[in-house]
Motif scaffolding. Structure first.
Motif, PDB file in Angstrom:
ATOM      1  N   LEU A  61       4.248   4.068  -2.485  1.00 24.51           N
ATOM      2  CA  LEU A  61       4.647   3.789  -3.865  1.00 24.51           C
ATOM      3  C   LEU A  61       3.566   4.243  -4.838  1.00 24.51           C
ATOM      4  O   LEU A  61       3.857   4.872  -5.867  1.00 24.51           O
ATOM      5  CB  LEU A  61       4.924   2.292  -4.035  1.00 24.51           C
TER       6      LEU A  61
ATOM      7  N   ALA B 107       2.373  -1.986  -8.192  1.00 22.64           N
ATOM      8  CA  ALA B 107       2.800  -1.026  -9.203  1.00 22.64           C
ATOM      9  C   ALA B 107       1.937  -1.119 -10.464  1.00 22.64           C
ATOM     10  O   ALA B 107       1.525  -0.095 -11.024  1.00 22.64           O
ATOM     11  CB  ALA B 107       4.266  -1.253  -9.545  1.00 22.64           C
TER      12      ALA B 107
ATOM     13  N   VAL C  54       4.930  -6.456  -4.789  1.00 24.09           N
ATOM     14  CA  VAL C  54       5.341  -5.127  -5.259  1.00 24.09           C
ATOM     15  C   VAL C  54       4.918  -4.943  -6.714  1.00 24.09           C
ATOM     16  O   VAL C  54       4.399  -3.893  -7.107  1.00 24.09           O
ATOM     17  CB  VAL C  54       6.856  -4.919  -5.110  1.00 24.09           C
TER      18      VAL C  54
ATOM     19  N   GLU D  46      17.401   3.231  -0.972  1.00 26.57           N
ATOM     20  CA  GLU D  46      16.831   2.200  -1.858  1.00 26.57           C
ATOM     21  C   GLU D  46      17.680   1.905  -3.082  1.00 26.57           C
ATOM     22  O   GLU D  46      17.283   1.159  -3.954  1.00 26.57           O
ATOM     23  CB  GLU D  46      15.413   2.636  -2.290  1.00 26.57           C
TER      24      GLU D  46
ATOM     25  N   HIS E 218       3.671   7.989  -5.371  1.00 27.02           N
ATOM     26  CA  HIS E 218       4.787   8.455  -6.204  1.00 27.02           C
ATOM     27  C   HIS E 218       4.555   8.130  -7.678  1.00 27.02           C
ATOM     28  O   HIS E 218       4.959   8.911  -8.555  1.00 27.02           O
ATOM     29  CB  HIS E 218       6.099   7.863  -5.702  1.00 27.02           C
TER      30      HIS E 218
ATOM     31  N   LEU F 177       9.009  -0.678   1.314  1.00 29.72           N
ATOM     32  CA  LEU F 177       7.562  -0.742   1.536  1.00 29.72           C
ATOM     33  C   LEU F 177       7.257  -1.290   2.927  1.00 29.72           C
ATOM     34  O   LEU F 177       6.297  -0.851   3.579  1.00 29.72           O
ATOM     35  CB  LEU F 177       6.900  -1.593   0.458  1.00 29.72           C
TER      36      LEU F 177
ATOM     37  N   LEU G 193      10.644   6.274  -4.412  1.00 29.10           N
ATOM     38  CA  LEU G 193       9.617   6.561  -3.422  1.00 29.10           C
ATOM     39  C   LEU G 193      10.245   7.324  -2.261  1.00 29.10           C
ATOM     40  O   LEU G 193      11.438   7.634  -2.282  1.00 29.10           O
ATOM     41  CB  LEU G 193       8.924   5.283  -2.974  1.00 29.10           C
TER      42      LEU G 193
ATOM     43  N   THR H 295      12.191   1.252  -6.137  1.00 25.94           N
ATOM     44  CA  THR H 295      11.604   0.811  -4.887  1.00 25.94           C
ATOM     45  C   THR H 295      12.241  -0.495  -4.459  1.00 25.94           C
ATOM     46  O   THR H 295      12.962  -1.136  -5.229  1.00 25.94           O
ATOM     47  CB  THR H 295      10.077   0.647  -5.006  1.00 25.94           C
TER      48      THR H 295
ATOM     49  N   VAL I 248       8.477   1.241 -12.729  1.00 20.45           N
ATOM     50  CA  VAL I 248       8.911   0.903 -11.374  1.00 20.45           C
ATOM     51  C   VAL I 248      10.029  -0.128 -11.461  1.00 20.45           C
ATOM     52  O   VAL I 248       9.849  -1.210 -12.041  1.00 20.45           O
ATOM     53  CB  VAL I 248       7.749   0.376 -10.527  1.00 20.45           C
TER      54      VAL I 248
END
Length: 568
Positions: A373, A409, A405, A74, A376, A339, A67, A334, A389
């Motif tokens: 996210l 995703a 998360v 990251e 992307h 985030l 991302l 990620t 992801v």
């Protein structure tokens, strides 16, 4: 779950038991006769290895992206390393193709770029400092052309080069803001023709991009010859071939074109080659490394710079055009803290501790940054490629934040897996590896964003609208003039690169998440004829970084035993 008690990256790397590089090569099917050794643990691979491996089936081809970067990073490289090790844990023959780190960032803020914890490329000191000298070759070849330009002016300018049109600067692989703008030719008449120019960092050199995109030595030589350094007073492009510099440049680059073979801590083979910038250039390792790796493994992982809007877009639209290879999946890295940063609720500064409130359990902060996210994931899917992801797990993450998360995703149509590869090496990435293997079985419908015969303006518009999510583009008068000029000169078939900030999907680093309702302003357009693309300048691009008040160079030293300390 990772712990806070890990040794330093350098300590872990030094403790690793490395295998002889010929054993790493043999496991990949590369004949020892094709190796040129740089010590016991690094070797260049002769390009004849491509022909040796030609009858083998192609590996699954995977690009590792992320991302929008935050000041923290990251862990994209370390995730790629961990994932390759995780695939090996599953009995898959895996290989990595990565860019070489630039010494400028190594001695600046970023530090090393060999991975982290138990997911590193080793020897990490060698990787981060010089390696086999490829960057020095790029610097020398680039600056030879610079010298020959000024020499040509000094000896009468037979080609009629307009000095004000010269765009070819000099390069050095160190962050040095004082060199951004300089005057050359000062002194006596024999010292040259005075003119203003400047320095870029070596990773910004078109020679480095040519190294990354060349398919063989002959192609490298031809691309060097096509470099446009400026224009005559009549507007005709002047090339390195016109200056009779390309042959000598190719001689300097003759060894650099061979990819460098290394290994991870768990002995997975790694090809390190080229290192172009990810914001003004392609941000990908070399086509040649991929041509070796695609035949020397079952799964070839290659990393693209910055986010999916930057390096991955160029991987798909530029690198894959050149190589002819088509990806089977994309891994999108990620983190929880990324985030939270994209939520806009926390101020994060590189090199400083995280705000205490950012470490508190707060899934709502994670959801507030979800748009980035999600966008992307959408970018990856726009190329017809299956996204996976990878949640790079940190010790400060909370279980419900990690699940948040995952929910984000999956809702966006991606497969998801958590990974603890920094602390646990390949074993910590086994779940991610399983999900990737599954994703690679999907049918792909790979498609470029634009066609070769689209106009340059249409190519820029399609990237801006279909990849970034802009409403359109705004061309300055200069940009329109540039585009018309390049089309007239016959460069309209080239792909495009958009040079913009990496800190936002838009051109504006202050626009977080997935901005909407904006148009991409194109200030000017430049030609990289040797590399083979046209690039648009959107915003202020720094091609020579500066050092911070306390750069990493202050901490890097030798101890009493001659061992490197302070490298991270």
């Amino acid at each position: 779950m990772p712990t806070n008690s890990l040794p330093s990256d350098l300590e872990i790397a030094r403790a690793a038991q490395l295998e002889p590089i010929e054993d790493i090569a043999a496991a990949a099917g590369i004949d020892a006769a094709r190796l040129e050794h740089y010590g016991r643990h690094v070797a260049k691979v002769d390009l004849a290895a491509v022909d040796d491996l030609a009858d083998r089936p192609d590996a699954r081809y995977v690009v590792v992206t992320a991302l929008t970067p935050t000041p923290l990073g990251e862990g994209k490289t370390t995730t790629a390393v961990g994932l390759a090790q995780g695939l090996a844990q599953l009995g898959k023959r895996s290989m990595l193709a990565l860019r070489q780190p630039s010494m400028g960032p190594t001695f600046g803020v970023k530090g090393g770029a060999a991975g982290a914890g138990y997911s590193q490329v080793v020897p990490m000191e060698t990787l981060n400092l010089h390696l086999t000298g490829d960057f020095h070759a790029i610097t020398a070849a680039h600056d030879l052309l610079s010298a020959m330009i000024d020499n040509h002016l000094h000896h009468g300018n037979e080609l009629g080069i307009n000095p004000w049109s010269i765009s070819w600067r000099r390069v050095v692989d160190i962050n040095d803001r004082a060199l951004r703008n300089v005057i050359v030719g000062l002194g006596a008449k024999l010292d040259g023709v005075p003119r203003q120019t400047g320095f870029d960092i070596t990773a910004a050199s078109e020679v480095g991009v040519i190294l990354a995109l060349a398919t063989d030595l002959a192609d490298l030589r031809a691309r060097l010859g096509r470099i446009v350094v400026g224009y005559t007073f009549e507007g005709r492009p002047v090339t390195a071939e016109d200056l009779k510099a390309a042959g000598a440049m190719a001689v300097i680059m003759r060894e650099a074109i061979k990819p460098n073979l290394m290994q991870t801590i768990e002995h997975t083979p790694v090809l390190i080659h080229a290192g172009p910038f990810g914001n003004i250039a392609t941000g990908n390792s070399s086509v040649i490394a991929d041509r070796v790796g695609i035949k020397a493994s079952d799964y070839l992982l290659t990393e693209a710079g910055f986010g999916a809007d930057m390096g991955a877009e160029r991987f798909f639209n530029v690198k894959c055009r050149v190589s002819g290879l088509r990806p089977d999946a994309a891994v999108l890295v990620t983190t929880v803290r990324a985030l939270k940063t994209h939520s806009g609720r926390h101020k994060v500064v590189a090199g400083k501790p995280l705000p205490p409130e950012m470490l508190q359990d707060n899934p709502e902060d994670v959801r507030a940054g979800a748009a980035n996210l999600t966008k992307h994931i959408e970018i990856v899917r726009s190329f017809g490629v299956a996204p996976v992801v990878a949640i790079n797990v940190f010790p400060t993450d909370h279980p419900d934040e990690l699940e948040t998360v995952r929910e984000i995703a999956e809702a966006a149509g991606a497969r998801v897996a958590m990974s603890t590869h920094v602390a646990d090496g390949g074993q910590g990435a086994v779940d991610l590896a399983r999900v990737l293997v599954e994703a690679c079985e999907d049918e792909t419908d790979f498609a470029f964003t634009y066609a070769d015969d689209d106009s340059l303006e249409e190519k820029l518009r399609k990237v801006a609208t279909q990849v970034y999510g802009a409403e359109g583009i705004e061309l300055s008068a200069q940009a329109r003039k540039d585009l018309a000029h390049f089309e007239e000169l016959g460069f309209g078939q080239l792909p495009v690169v958009i040079a913009k900030t990496h800190l936002s999907i838009s051109h504006d680093p202050t626009l977080r998440g997935a901005p909407t309702g904006w148009r991409l302003p194109v200030r000017e357009v430049r030609l990289a004829a040797g590399a083979g693309y046209v690039y648009a300048i959107c915003g202020e691009m720094r091609t020579m970084p500066g050092l911070g008040k306390h750069p990493a160079a202050e901490r890097i030293d030798l101890d009493e035993d001659g061992q490197i300390v302070g490298l991270f």
